[in-house]
Design a protein around this motif. Structure first.
Motif, PDB file in Angstrom:
ATOM      1  N   GLY A  71       2.733  99.305  73.626  1.00  0.00           N
ATOM      2  CA  GLY A  71       3.415 100.494  73.141  1.00  0.00           C
ATOM      3  C   GLY A  71       2.498 101.695  73.107  1.00  0.00           C
ATOM      4  N   THR A  73       2.012 105.684  71.099  1.00  0.00           N
ATOM      5  CA  THR A  73       2.439 106.741  70.179  1.00  0.00           C
ATOM      6  C   THR A  73       1.368 107.822  70.117  1.00  0.00           C
ATOM      7  OG1 THR A  73       3.644 105.149  68.792  1.00  0.00           O
ATOM      8  CG2 THR A  73       3.214 107.324  67.848  1.00  0.00           C
ATOM      9  N   ASN A  93       8.227 102.247  73.043  1.00  0.00           N
ATOM     10  CA  ASN A  93       8.331 101.104  72.144  1.00  0.00           C
ATOM     11  C   ASN A  93       7.468  99.934  72.597  1.00  0.00           C
ATOM     12  OD1 ASN A  93      10.075 102.154  70.223  1.00  0.00           O
ATOM     13  ND2 ASN A  93      11.922 101.469  71.286  1.00  0.00           N
ATOM     14  N   SER A  94       6.999  99.147  71.643  1.00  0.00           N
ATOM     15  CA  SER A  94       6.270  97.916  71.949  1.00  0.00           C
ATOM     16  C   SER A  94       7.227  96.901  72.558  1.00  0.00           C
ATOM     17  CB  SER A  94       5.650  97.344  70.672  1.00  0.00           C
ATOM     18  OG  SER A  94       6.680  96.977  69.765  1.00  0.00           O
ATOM     19  N   ARG A  97       9.857  95.707  70.283  1.00  0.00           N
ATOM     20  CA  ARG A  97      10.917  96.673  69.952  1.00  0.00           C
ATOM     21  C   ARG A  97      11.677  97.138  71.200  1.00  0.00           C
ATOM     22  NH1 ARG A  97       8.963 101.356  66.157  1.00  0.00           N
ATOM     23  NH2 ARG A  97      11.236 101.636  66.101  1.00  0.00           N
ATOM     24  N   LEU A  98      11.419  96.488  72.328  1.00  0.00           N
ATOM     25  CA  LEU A  98      12.164  96.781  73.555  1.00  0.00           C
ATOM     26  C   LEU A  98      13.464  95.981  73.490  1.00  0.00           C
ATOM     27  CD1 LEU A  98      11.953  98.360  76.255  1.00  0.00           C
ATOM     28  CD2 LEU A  98      10.987  96.295  77.268  1.00  0.00           C
ATOM     29  N   GLU A 147      15.978  99.909  74.903  1.00  0.00           N
ATOM     30  CA  GLU A 147      15.518 101.178  74.357  1.00  0.00           C
ATOM     31  C   GLU A 147      14.003 101.328  74.440  1.00  0.00           C
ATOM     32  OE1 GLU A 147      15.391 103.287  69.990  1.00  0.00           O
ATOM     33  OE2 GLU A 147      17.241 102.239  70.550  1.00  0.00           O
ATOM     34  N   ASP A 149      12.585 104.582  73.848  1.00  0.00           N
ATOM     35  CA  ASP A 149      12.249 105.635  72.887  1.00  0.00           C
ATOM     36  C   ASP A 149      13.541 106.116  72.219  1.00  0.00           C
ATOM     37  OD1 ASP A 149      11.290 107.797  71.454  1.00  0.00           O
ATOM     38  OD2 ASP A 149      10.674 108.965  73.193  1.00  0.00           O
ATOM     39  N   SER A 150      13.523 106.170  70.876  1.00  0.00           N
ATOM     40  CA  SER A 150      14.702 106.628  70.140  1.00  0.00           C
ATOM     41  C   SER A 150      14.776 108.148  70.052  1.00  0.00           C
ATOM     42  CB  SER A 150      14.703 106.038  68.727  1.00  0.00           C
ATOM     43  OG  SER A 150      13.557 106.467  68.017  1.00  0.00           O
ATOM     44  N   LYS A 156      18.469 108.583  73.366  1.00  0.00           N
ATOM     45  CA  LYS A 156      17.663 107.397  73.622  1.00  0.00           C
ATOM     46  C   LYS A 156      17.233 107.376  75.090  1.00  0.00           C
ATOM     47  CE  LYS A 156      20.010 104.570  70.126  1.00  0.00           C
ATOM     48  NZ  LYS A 156      18.877 104.496  69.180  1.00  0.00           N
TER      49      LYS A 156
END
Length: 221
Positions: A71, A73, A93-94, A97-98, A147, A149-150, A156
């Motif tokens: 990920g 940031t 996202n990591s 979290r994908l 996803e 990136d939110s 998204k």
């Protein structure tokens, strides 16, 4: 001595990951608090588990990215009237979290409850008089959407596999932007191209809307 060496190695990795944008931001007037979150690489078994779970093959460039850092940031702020105001945010996202944009329908859901798949009732017309655009993803089983990136709630950015067949491994992916009105906008054919696009736009709010017909909101401009 080892700590100094490790810090030097990480700084070199960070420079490559951010394409030197951290130094550019730090030298821009008014920009403060540039932060890049250090993350360990993802394990290969984690990537394999994701592929098996989702019946998709990660694109090679995204796989290499995750094997470098799980990920991404990078945030930065501006100073206004002696106050530090968060402004830019670049995020990927990591692997953990994908996640699928469309979660499986719960057995407790109402039988006739509306879903995003209901938006697929109308096919886009090919006779619009415009240049042919990439076919948009579907909200049903024809597409598998994850996803990346939110976008801070402004939409998204998604990794999309189109023309999928249930039970068959999907291999070809693209990067699309889903705006707040649930309309799709094509961004790039590869993750690498999207990553460079994100860095180029410095993570400014709503930058993805520059690739929509209506652009960013007046506030973002």
């Amino acid at each position: 001595m080892d700590d100094t060496k490790d810090a030097f190695v990480f700084k070199g990795v960070a420079e490559r990951l951010t394409l030197g944008i951290t130094r550019i931001l730090e030298n821009m007037p008014g920009v403060v608090d540039v932060r890049f979150a250090e993350r360990e690489p993802a394990e290969k078994r984690t990537l394999l588990f994701w592929e098996q779970k989702n019946t998709c093959i990660l694109p090679e460039d995204l796989r290499d990215f995750y094997l470098t850092t799980d990920g991404f940031t990078l945030t930065w702020s501006v100073k206004l009237d002696d106050e530090c105001v968060p402004l830019g945010c670049m995020m990927i996202n990591s692997v953990g979290r994908l996640c699928p944009l469309l979660q499986p329908i719960s057995v407790f859901s109402l039988p006739n409850a509306p879903s995003l798949a209901d938006l697929d009732w109308e096919e886009s017309s090919s006779e619009t008089g415009l240049e042919p655009a990439p076919s948009a993803p579907h909200f049903d089983s024809r597409s598998r959407i994850y996803e990346l990136d939110s976008c801070g709630g402004n939409g998204k950015v998604c990794l999309v596999y189109k023309n999928c067949t249930p039970g068959v491994v999907a291999q070809h992916s693209e990067i699309w932007f889903l705006d707040r009105s649930l309309c799709w906008h094509f961004l790039t054919a590869t993750f690498t191209a999207y990553y460079r696009l994100m860095i180029t736009h410095l993570g400014l709010p709503e930058w993805q809307y520059a690739y929509t017909p209506y652009g960013p909101s007046p506030q973002a401009k």
